[in-house]
Write a protein that holds these residues in place. Structure first.
Motif, mmCIF file in Angstrom:
data_model
loop_
_atom_site.group_PDB
_atom_site.id
_atom_site.type_symbol
_atom_site.label_atom_id
_atom_site.label_comp_id
_atom_site.label_asym_id
_atom_site.label_seq_id
_atom_site.Cartn_x
_atom_site.Cartn_y
_atom_site.Cartn_z
ATOM 1 N N ARG A 6 -3.119 3.615 2.516
ATOM 2 C CA ARG A 6 -2.234 4.135 1.479
ATOM 3 C C ARG A 6 -1.502 2.993 0.784
ATOM 4 N N GLN A 10 -1.746 1.954 -3.018
ATOM 5 C CA GLN A 10 -0.523 1.928 -3.821
ATOM 6 C C GLN A 10 -0.354 0.558 -4.462
ATOM 7 N N GLU A 14 -0.243 -0.172 -8.403
ATOM 8 C CA GLU A 14 0.867 -0.918 -9.011
ATOM 9 C C GLU A 14 0.366 -2.164 -9.731
ATOM 10 N N TYR A 69 2.668 9.232 -7.868
ATOM 11 C CA TYR A 69 2.409 9.367 -6.415
ATOM 12 C C TYR A 69 2.798 10.745 -5.883
#
Length: 180
Positions: A6, A10, A14, A69
């Motif tokens: 995860r 992420q 980003e 998210y």
């Protein structure tokens, strides 16, 4: 999914938001096969599925700033692919869900027979032979896991129509499988 995976996704997202093309390529590589399979289930042709997936990734990367998210990146991207696949069918003027006057009367219909231990290949062949509208409902409900309210929103139809079409599609699928 592990915390590390995860976090990796992420951080990739980003990084993509900051415009790093290497991260975009990594996300593309992580998801392209799964998204292609989703689109193929809807469109049935390799070229159309490839085009839709490509367009979906372009749109996803353009709109990545709106990704908050609330779901996984994969789920968000899958929704884009499904919507683009359906819009592609609409652009070709293929009816997504045929409408009949008797669609809303489920209580008078015969129950669908249960098929014992059906070969998965037969199910796949059967789904491929379904009319386009039925195929859409089966894919969205059984394969993609959407409920009838969500299907109604995606296809722009009433929840009752989704349920009715699913019932008819399932019945037709059983008939097709019996003939295979």
């Amino acid at each position: 999914m592990t915390t590390e995976v995860r976090f990796t996704h992420q951080s990739l997202v980003e990084s993509c938001k900051k415009g790093h093309s290497g991260s975009q390529y990594e996300l593309f590589e992580l998801y392209v096969d799964a998204m292609y399979n989703v689109s193929m289930r809807f469109l049935g042709t390799k070229e159309d599925a490839e085009d839709v997936v490509q367009d979906s990734f372009v749109d996803a990367f353009k709109n990545l700033k709106s990704f908050k998210y609330e779901s996984s990146f994969g789920a968000w991207l899958k929704r884009i692919v499904i919507n683009k696949s359906i819009n592609h069918l609409r652009a070709k003027r293929i009816a997504v869900v045929p409408m009949d006057a008797h669609e809303f009367h489920l209580t008078n219909e015969e129950p669908v027979e249960v098929v014992d231990a059906v070969d998965i290949k037969k199910v796949q062949l059967g789904i491929a032979q379904l009319p386009t509208g039925y195929k859409q409902i089966i894919n969205l409900y059984l394969i993609e896991g959407y409920d009838h309210v969500e299907i109604g929103e995606i296809l722009g139809i009433a929840t009752a129509t989704s349920k009715s079409q699913y019932h008819r599609a399932k019945k037709k699928l059983v008939e097709i499988i019996k003939e295979l």
